[in-house]
Design an enzyme around this catalytic site. Structure first.
Site, PDB file in Angstrom:
ATOM      1  N   ASP A 290      -6.120   1.736   1.713  1.00  0.00           N
ATOM      2  CA  ASP A 290      -5.330   1.646   0.491  1.00  0.00           C
ATOM      3  C   ASP A 290      -4.047   0.849   0.729  1.00  0.00           C
ATOM      4  O   ASP A 290      -3.636   0.618   1.876  1.00  0.00           O
ATOM      5  CB  ASP A 290      -4.998   3.068   0.012  1.00  0.00           C
ATOM      6  CG  ASP A 290      -4.836   3.144  -1.502  1.00  0.00           C
ATOM      7  OD1 ASP A 290      -4.637   2.099  -2.140  1.00  0.00           O
ATOM      8  OD2 ASP A 290      -4.888   4.263  -2.039  1.00  0.00           O
TER       9      ASP A 290
ATOM     10  N   ASP B 207      -8.213   2.517 -10.516  1.00  0.00           N
ATOM     11  CA  ASP B 207      -7.962   3.958 -10.573  1.00  0.00           C
ATOM     12  C   ASP B 207      -8.443   4.532 -11.898  1.00  0.00           C
ATOM     13  O   ASP B 207      -8.528   5.738 -12.068  1.00  0.00           O
ATOM     14  CB  ASP B 207      -6.461   4.250 -10.417  1.00  0.00           C
ATOM     15  CG  ASP B 207      -6.047   4.266  -8.949  1.00  0.00           C
ATOM     16  OD1 ASP B 207      -6.934   4.407  -8.088  1.00  0.00           O
ATOM     17  OD2 ASP B 207      -4.846   4.138  -8.665  1.00  0.00           O
TER      18      ASP B 207
HETATM   19  C1  GLA Z   1      -4.063   5.071  -4.798  1.00  0.00           C
HETATM   20  C2  GLA Z   1      -5.566   4.982  -4.905  1.00  0.00           C
HETATM   21  C3  GLA Z   1      -6.129   6.323  -5.303  1.00  0.00           C
HETATM   22  C4  GLA Z   1      -5.712   7.374  -4.312  1.00  0.00           C
HETATM   23  C5  GLA Z   1      -4.181   7.406  -4.190  1.00  0.00           C
HETATM   24  C6  GLA Z   1      -3.743   8.326  -3.072  1.00  0.00           C
HETATM   25  O1  GLA Z   1      -3.479   5.211  -6.047  1.00  0.00           O
HETATM   26  O2  GLA Z   1      -5.938   3.991  -5.793  1.00  0.00           O
HETATM   27  O3  GLA Z   1      -7.541   6.253  -5.387  1.00  0.00           O
HETATM   28  O4  GLA Z   1      -6.300   7.109  -3.070  1.00  0.00           O
HETATM   29  O5  GLA Z   1      -3.677   6.124  -3.928  1.00  0.00           O
HETATM   30  O6  GLA Z   1      -2.384   8.335  -2.925  1.00  0.00           O
END
Ligand code: GLA
Length: 728
Positions: free
Chosen positions: A480, A548
């Site tokens: 990420d 997301d």
């Molecule tokens: C990002 C990712 C999510 C999750 C969060 C965790 O927003 O896109 O899927 O993993 O971080 O903090």
């Protein structure tokens, strides 16, 4: 050899059965762009394509014997100071401050295969027969600098790749302030530009605009991450081009940092496309014997409409950009705990979720954010890649083994490019964060960016995470990256102009080292959802979390836009709980499944909260996905509707031999007593007959494509249908 050099006319013809690209050496030694488009027969001389006429106030660079003016010439790699007043592909600042350069042809080399680009991701070949390449070397005698323009043409794909390299041979220290990877010029402006623009949770919406005189561009200044806002990708299509017919020229940048994709139309209606690293924030010093390599641009030509372009990118990126074990390989069906627990979990809770996930048939469990340091919220912990023993007393090694014993594979979330001020890492090494001395750093999601341009910081992080991975059963990593770069200053770098590029190469190098150490590891890219969905990352992470936003209805748009340039095999797509956490919308399990099956499938929910009916639905969903997994991943993908305009989102995949197809449809609006709705298919064999699995009805292939299939009458909003067809 599909690259020919005609000595007499000094012309290069780069071609395959799909396309031709013709460039020649002009009287002044610079390169002219003569033609790019549908394949044309080779001939010795294409110089008639060059227009040479006298115009008032024309700036002439070679007055005798003709009237060569750069202002009206389509150029291969335009520079400033030739009498051409459009934007240049290259700006080099010399020690005396001058930025006028004059690169002239010196030599060229044609060879089979495709060379690697040092430190950079790129498309590749597996044998010298798959592609032919051309290096054209130009030289500026004042600076004593070489410019090498590289082209590769694939034998079987309608694709040409381009990049440029500068080699300083002279004693001056020169400064590259703008080095585009490619420039292409078209003789007219009758095009529409397509780009993918958006924001967090609504990434890659398709935007189309007619070209106008002047400059139109999309760019990212997010530092790393092509960004949720603009994707490093544009296409030019003719106004009458459809999904299936007409010409399109695609340009995709294989890089994950700041980019510029610019189209400039001159007042003589010529169109110049340039793509490369964004000059803003970039400045590269080059001393004697040093060189600079640009990232690659992948150009696709299609005369079979937008879908033709998309399919070419899908095939190439699946076969010759993705690498390693997971290329053309079934990806594990996963369940991620993020939306099930957020930061609030312990080992017991996680094991319970994993157990329930296993019961419904999931293959891999992913432990998301919150397992390390003091990461109990998003104010702390990034940088401390050791397990939080309060939450997980048996460590990642103990947890992963227990999960493995359940018959599940284990995956882990990391965000290694970041640091929180509240972390041991930051307290010990505040100089490892990118920040300007004396200035309060800009924070985003309460975090700072670790300086991936410096080796000591990167090595420390590499050692910390491998200490975890070496002793655990980790088959999958979610990589990420949750903020953009702005305070770009490296305490380790002298000259700051190179930090952004070095940062991106630092990330690539890290990923490369990880994959060398764990060749079976599947890495899924992520950046606040789909904020770094680009071809550069696909070289290391063959799947990327699309967004997301897991709302099935919103996803039809996000995945539609993404499909313009990226394959289904790359799109991380999951079924999540309802009401949806991003939009509050409720859709059926079936509809969520249909949307998520247009990607690398998984779940983003707490299986411990599912009722018996939902569990049964998931089991059935998984059985169906397994049956179609290969077809979805490897088949030809067709968009059947435009979810930005139509009442339905519809798409399909057809197997290579056209014996099998899976059609997916989601109703986007609810209307009482609606008219009959047909979905017309594509890519089927006209003379063959196909049986629909659920009804047993048999349809002629041509009828499916011309008349279509009548959808069942609507019963409720957001209904979804999957039509499974097999040739009889
Ligand atoms: C990002 C990712 C999510 C999750 C969060 C965790 O927003 O896109 O899927 O993993 O971080 O903090």
């Amino acid at each position: 050899m599909p690259i020919k050099f005609h000595e007499g006319s000094k012309t290069f013809h780069i071609y395959n059965k799909h396309l031709s690209y013709i460039t020649c050496i002009m009287e002044n030694g610079q390169m002219e762009n003569l033609y790019y488009g549908k394949a044309i027969r080779d001939k010795e001389d294409f110089s008639y394509l060059h227009e040479e006429i006298m115009r008032s106030l024309m700036a002439v660079c070679v007055p005798e014997p003709g009237l060569l003016s750069m202002q009206y010439t389509k150029q291969e790699y335009p520079v400033y100071g030739t009498g051409d007043y459009r934007n240049p592909a290259l700006t080099v600042r010399q020690e005396n401050g001058s930025e006028i350069v004059d690169f002239k042809y010196v030599s060229h080399e044609i060879y089979g295969g495709k060379k690697k680009l040092a430190g950079l991701p790129a498309t590749y070949t597996e044998s010298d027969e798959e592609a032919t390449s051309l290096d054209i070397t130009l030289h500026d005698s004042v600076m004593d600098t070489d410019l090498v323009l590289t082209y590769s043409v694939y034998e079987d794909y309608p694709v040409i790749t381009r990049s440029a390299r500068l080699v300083q041979k002279g004693d001056q220290k020169i400064r590259l302030e703008n080095v585009m990877s490619a420039a292409v010029e078209f003789p007219d402006m009758d095009y529409e530009m397509i780009h993918l623009s958006g924001a967090w949770a609504r990434e890659r919406y398709v935007k189309t605009r007619k070209l106008e005189m002047g400059t139109q561009a999309v760019q990212s200044l997010a530092g790393t991450g092509s960004s949720s806002e603009q994707n490093p990708f544009i296409a030019l299509k003719r106004p009458h081009t459809t999904e299936d017919t007409g010409e399109v020229f695609g340009f995709s940048f294989v890089y994950s940092g700041n980019f510029l994709a610019q189209v400039e139309v001159s007042t003589y209606e010529m169109t110049r496309v340039m793509m490369g690293i964004n000059p803003q924030g970039f400045s590269w010093e080059l001393s004697r014997d040093e060189e600079f390599q640009t990232p690659e641009v992948v150009m696709v030509y299609s005369d079979k409409g937008l879908n033709g372009m998309s399919q070419a990118y899908h095939r190439l990126y699946c076969d010759r950009l993705m690498r390693g074990k997971w290329r053309n390989h079934a990806r594990p069906i996963l369940l991620n705990n993020w939306e099930a627990t957020y930061f609030d979990f312990n080992e017991e809770k996680i094991l319970n979720i994993a157990k329930k996930a296993k019961e419904v048939g999931v293959e891999l469990f992913v432990l998301d954010d919150g397992w390390f340091g003091t990461r109990n919220d998003d104010y702390q912990g990034l940088g401390d890649w050791f397990v939080n023993k309060n939450k997980l007393p048996n460590g990642i090694s103990g947890l992963s083994r227990k999960i493995e014993e359940m018959g599940l594979k284990f995956g882990l979330w990391v965000e290694l490019e970041m640091v929180n001020k509240n972390s041991d890492c930051y307290r010990a090494h505040p100089d490892w964060a990118l920040q300007i001395p004396g200035k309060n750093p800009v924070r985003s999601r309460n975090q700072l960016v670790l300086d991936f341009s410096r080796k000591d910081a990167v090595d420390f992080i590499f050692d910390s995470i491998t200490e975890v991975l070496d002793y655990a059963e980790v088959e999958y990593l979610k990589w990420d990256m949750n903020r953009s770069l702005c305070d770009v200053y490296s305490a380790a770098a002298g000259y700051q102009g190179k930090v952004l590029y070095d940062y991106v190469l630092g990330v690539y190098d890290f990923l490369d080292r990880l994959l060398k150490r764990y060749p079976n590891l599947l890495i899924e890219g992520c950046s606040g959802g789909g904020g770094r969905f680009d071809a550069g990352m696909l070289y290391y992470t063959p799947q990327i979390w699309c967004s997301d936003n897991t709302d099935a209805i919103n996803r039809t748009r996000i995945q539609y836009g993404t499909s313009f340039f990226y394959p289904v095999a790359a799109m991380g797509s999951h079924v999540s709980a309802v009401p949806n956490h991003q939009t509050g919308r409720v859709t059926s399990m079936h509809t969520r499944g249909v949307a998520a099956m247009s990607g690398t499938f998984g779940y983003e929910l707490n299986p411990a909260l599912l009722n018996a009916k939902e569990k049964a639905e998931i089991r059935a969903q998984l059985a169906q996905y397994r049956e179609y997994q290969e077809l979805i991943r490897e088949g030809d993908y067709y968009r059947l509707s435009n979810p930005f305009q139509d009442n339905f989102a519809a798409w399909m995949v057809v197997s290579d031999d056209r014996s099998k197809a899976l059609v997916s449809v989601i109703r986007l609006t609810a209307e009482a007593n609606p008219p009959a709705a047909y979905v017309t298919l594509k890519g089927m064999e006209e003379d063959a007959f196909y049986r629909e699995k659920t009804t047993g009805k048999v349809y002629p292939g041509a009828a499916l494509m011309e008349a279509g299939i009548l959808l069942p009458a609507a019963v409720s909003e957001y209904e979804a249908y999957q039509i499974e067809l097999e040739r009889v």
